[in-house]
Design an enzyme around this catalytic site. Sequence first.
Site, PDB file in Angstrom:
ATOM      1  N   ASP A 186       0.845  -1.193   0.000  1.00 30.60           N
ATOM      2  CA  ASP A 186       0.000   0.000   0.000  1.00 30.60           C
ATOM      3  C   ASP A 186       0.882   1.245   0.000  1.00 30.60           C
ATOM      4  OD1 ASP A 186      -1.688   2.112   0.331  1.00 30.60           O
ATOM      5  OD2 ASP A 186      -2.938   1.138   1.844  1.00 30.60           O
ATOM      6  N   HIS A 191       0.736   8.017   3.964  1.00 34.44           N
ATOM      7  CA  HIS A 191       1.306   7.366   5.135  1.00 34.44           C
ATOM      8  C   HIS A 191       2.768   7.717   5.411  1.00 34.44           C
ATOM      9  CE1 HIS A 191      -2.449   5.288   5.230  1.00 34.44           C
ATOM     10  NE2 HIS A 191      -2.269   4.877   3.988  1.00 34.44           N
ATOM     11  N   ILE A 206      -0.339   9.382   8.554  1.00 30.59           N
ATOM     12  CA  ILE A 206      -1.026   8.470   9.481  1.00 30.59           C
ATOM     13  C   ILE A 206      -0.724   7.016   9.106  1.00 30.59           C
ATOM     14  CG2 ILE A 206      -2.894  10.088  10.012  1.00 30.59           C
ATOM     15  CD1 ILE A 206      -4.659   8.480   8.021  1.00 30.59           C
ATOM     16  N   GLY A 209      -4.760   1.938   8.128  1.00 32.40           N
ATOM     17  CA  GLY A 209      -5.754   1.242   8.944  1.00 32.40           C
ATOM     18  C   GLY A 209      -5.504  -0.257   8.930  1.00 32.40           C
TER      19      GLY A 209
END
Length: 415
Positions: A186, A191, A206, A209
Amino acid sequence: MDPALAKTYKPEDACFNYTQRDAIIYALGVGAELKDDLKFLYENHDDFQVLPTYVVAPGLTANCITSCPGIEFDLARILHGEQYIEVYEPLPADAELRTECRIVDVLDKGSGALILSNLTTYDNNSGKKLCMQQFATFQVGSGKFGGDKTCPAEKKCVPIPDRAPDAIVEQKTSVDQAAIYRMSGDLNPLHVDPMFAKMSGFKQPILHGLCTMGFSTRHVLKTFANNDVSKFKAIKVRFSSPVIPGQTLVTEMWHEGTRIHFQTKVKETGKVVISNGHMDLTDASQQNTEAKSCGVELRSQAIFDTIAEELPKQKGIVQRVKGIIVYDITKNGKHVHHFTLDLMNGNGAVYKGEPKNAATANATVVVDDDDFMKLSAGELDSTKAYMTGKLKVKGNVMMLQKLQGLMGGLRKSKL
Ligand SMILES: *[C@@H]1O[C@H](CO)[C@@H](O)[C@H](O)[C@H]1NC(C)=O
Ligand SMILES: *[C@@H]1O[C@H](CO)[C@@H](O)[C@H](O)[C@H]1NC(C)=O
Ligand SMILES: *[C@@H]1O[C@H](CO)[C@@H](O)[C@H](O)[C@H]1NC(C)=O
């Protein structure tokens, strides 16, 4: 957004090959550690296993929402909303996979569009269906197109039980966690790239998830499946708030038969980041009860039993010490039990729990269960343990020196 058009899309299946090396990189990305998870990190381990949630890697590669007619895709407004995974058999150590993508629906949530896509993955060598997953991807600002609000094929979250959790596992993420995790496929710049994160409305990059989901999966497997991936059947999570790399994840778990409900919080903020999650196992027994504060098998219990037997033989020890010591026994950094050694009253006493009759401790010793065992057996020097932080003492340190006789007696008698 045109859900009817999107649902007719039948893209070519996506191929994805992986090796043990890729599975290990994924395991590192979701916080696997040598001390507990060697079998996920070492290809020569007798019982090398691939974490079941690694299927998100082929899933993401195959997720056709970026190229689907009827979906106006914008990477900068995408948030991963929910994830469902069902695995039919343990993943091979190496594999050639083929994944089919179908759009289930595009739901109109007002503030945005929720895109549901099913990804079904087959093992090319055996021809077997390995897993199925449903991605729920939220695109901010793309709602109000007149679509349905719900859909029967949507895999739903289940509320967590209304009682204290049965087990809790805590683990700090690394500040570089997202940088490691993205190596499993990903590559969304959100990120790692501060500029891109700002553009997407975040103060800083961040964590993925799905990375948090991987941590929680490990925590549940460790606690209720003895880290055996063959017991994993399915998982469903909702990503309710972002995690900043470096924060500490706390997975709270509730045991209900073969279903483990869980939620994950950030310790530093108390915010729930995975809400109303659950994992289904083929059979669930709480193998690892270390996180529980009751019913824990402590090695140090045996030592206190021995102290209780030894105490009457130690004439004059109460007169010598004249104080109360409380032992705060920990396991993996978590408090599990108090033991009180009362060398002030009567002929002395030792018992589980804090001092009786509202007495207060003159000294409190905080020590890990295993280290206490080693100290008592003379395998660990108490001064050294104190200097290295393995033994923490609050209160009257000097008084503890007077215990040497008791410990020596113990060693001669039993240990
Ligand atoms: C996967 O491996 C097969 C067999 O070696 C090869 O034909 C195929 O191109 C590979 N696919 C990908 C996406 O690398
Ligand atoms: C997607 O998966 C759900 C759950 O298994 C199923 O009910 C639904 O029929 C699937 N839809 C498509 C388009 O594959
Ligand atoms: C321990 O504390 C009690 C009072 O709580 C006190 O009477 C006693 O002298 C103390 N013992 C030592 C060794 O400090």
